[in-house]
Write a protein that holds these residues in place. Sequence first.
Motif, PDB file in Angstrom:
ATOM      1  N   TYR A 114     -33.793  27.636  15.978  1.00  0.00           N
ATOM      2  CA  TYR A 114     -34.932  27.300  15.075  1.00  0.00           C
ATOM      3  C   TYR A 114     -35.314  25.600  15.053  1.00  0.00           C
ATOM      4  CZ  TYR A 114     -35.163  32.351  14.395  1.00  0.00           C
ATOM      5  OH  TYR A 114     -35.212  33.794  14.231  1.00  0.00           O
ATOM      6  N   ARG A 115     -34.632  25.013  15.759  1.00  0.00           N
ATOM      7  CA  ARG A 115     -34.931  23.617  15.687  1.00  0.00           C
ATOM      8  C   ARG A 115     -36.028  23.133  15.658  1.00  0.00           C
ATOM      9  NH1 ARG A 115     -31.072  21.344  13.732  1.00  0.00           N
ATOM     10  NH2 ARG A 115     -32.834  20.549  12.474  1.00  0.00           N
ATOM     11  N   GLN A 116     -37.191  23.650  16.403  1.00  0.00           N
ATOM     12  CA  GLN A 116     -38.313  23.041  16.811  1.00  0.00           C
ATOM     13  C   GLN A 116     -39.029  23.195  15.246  1.00  0.00           C
ATOM     14  OE1 GLN A 116     -40.894  24.355  19.875  1.00  0.00           O
ATOM     15  NE2 GLN A 116     -42.708  23.459  19.073  1.00  0.00           N
ATOM     16  N   GLU A 117     -38.999  24.272  14.486  1.00  0.00           N
ATOM     17  CA  GLU A 117     -39.393  24.568  13.250  1.00  0.00           C
ATOM     18  C   GLU A 117     -38.950  23.879  12.165  1.00  0.00           C
ATOM     19  OE1 GLU A 117     -38.462  26.906  15.572  1.00  0.00           O
ATOM     20  OE2 GLU A 117     -40.182  28.421  15.732  1.00  0.00           O
ATOM     21  N   ILE A 118     -37.921  23.651  12.298  1.00  0.00           N
ATOM     22  CA  ILE A 118     -37.009  22.652  11.319  1.00  0.00           C
ATOM     23  C   ILE A 118     -37.699  21.327  11.480  1.00  0.00           C
ATOM     24  CG2 ILE A 118     -34.939  21.819  10.417  1.00  0.00           C
ATOM     25  CD1 ILE A 118     -33.700  24.425  11.031  1.00  0.00           C
ATOM     26  N   ALA A 125     -43.528  28.896  10.329  1.00  0.00           N
ATOM     27  CA  ALA A 125     -43.580  29.614  11.830  1.00  0.00           C
ATOM     28  C   ALA A 125     -41.785  30.006  11.903  1.00  0.00           C
ATOM     29  CB  ALA A 125     -43.681  28.575  12.683  1.00  0.00           C
ATOM     30  N   LEU A 126     -41.016  29.297  11.178  1.00  0.00           N
ATOM     31  CA  LEU A 126     -39.705  29.581  11.192  1.00  0.00           C
ATOM     32  C   LEU A 126     -39.479  31.144  10.660  1.00  0.00           C
ATOM     33  CD1 LEU A 126     -36.568  27.593  10.315  1.00  0.00           C
ATOM     34  CD2 LEU A 126     -36.775  29.920   9.762  1.00  0.00           C
ATOM     35  N   PRO A 132     -39.888  38.918  11.290  1.00  0.00           N
ATOM     36  CA  PRO A 132     -41.002  39.488  12.046  1.00  0.00           C
ATOM     37  C   PRO A 132     -41.783  40.413  11.186  1.00  0.00           C
ATOM     38  CG  PRO A 132     -39.339  40.260  13.133  1.00  0.00           C
ATOM     39  CD  PRO A 132     -38.650  39.404  12.248  1.00  0.00           C
ATOM     40  N   PRO A 133     -43.209  40.266  11.049  1.00  0.00           N
ATOM     41  CA  PRO A 133     -43.947  41.398  10.384  1.00  0.00           C
ATOM     42  C   PRO A 133     -43.829  42.695  10.889  1.00  0.00           C
ATOM     43  CG  PRO A 133     -45.496  39.233  11.154  1.00  0.00           C
ATOM     44  CD  PRO A 133     -43.919  39.181  11.712  1.00  0.00           C
ATOM     45  N   THR A 138     -43.799  39.457   5.765  1.00  0.00           N
ATOM     46  CA  THR A 138     -43.449  38.084   6.101  1.00  0.00           C
ATOM     47  C   THR A 138     -44.104  37.274   5.098  1.00  0.00           C
ATOM     48  OG1 THR A 138     -43.129  38.814   8.431  1.00  0.00           O
ATOM     49  CG2 THR A 138     -43.693  36.312   8.011  1.00  0.00           C
ATOM     50  N   GLY A 139     -45.418  37.537   4.685  1.00  0.00           N
ATOM     51  CA  GLY A 139     -46.114  36.650   3.741  1.00  0.00           C
ATOM     52  C   GLY A 139     -45.455  36.427   2.263  1.00  0.00           C
TER      53      GLY A 139
END
Length: 159
Positions: A114-118, A125-126, A132-133, A138-139
Amino acid sequence: DVSAQAQQLESLRLAPGAWSLAETGFAGQGEHLLKMAEKYDVPIDLALAMLWKESQWGTTGLSAQHNNPGNLKYVGQPGAHEAFTSPGAYGSFAGWPTMEQGIEAYFQLLGTHYRQEIDSGNWEALVTRYAPPSENDTGLYIQQVYDYAATVRRHLGLE
């Protein structure tokens, strides 16, 4: 000072009447949590918020019995074993011999997968990838992570 911040963490409560860190499966883990956050470059507020959501810090659910506070799926992680399955969830979940190993596996996953999201600060997005929904609300998860993380930041004086 890591030791002082670790002691401060032990009294952390995410809501009035909620357990403090010292009253959960993470009792005495403050320093380890901070070291893992630093080692894997994961924001401690994000990590603690998600770990509360997943297992109330190693206290609830099957993940707590298997030292998997992040409810990580089993994908052959070093030191892990296939521990349990959960209705409605795809695949099986991991287990570790110690809580410290389960905590480190969680931080390692966030710090790599999850590096990109962090790095971009895109926690929505993470969380959408992590929970996942198809398996979670998820909301609600995203809102709770933001709320819990804000409490962690206030408690640790990070704001």
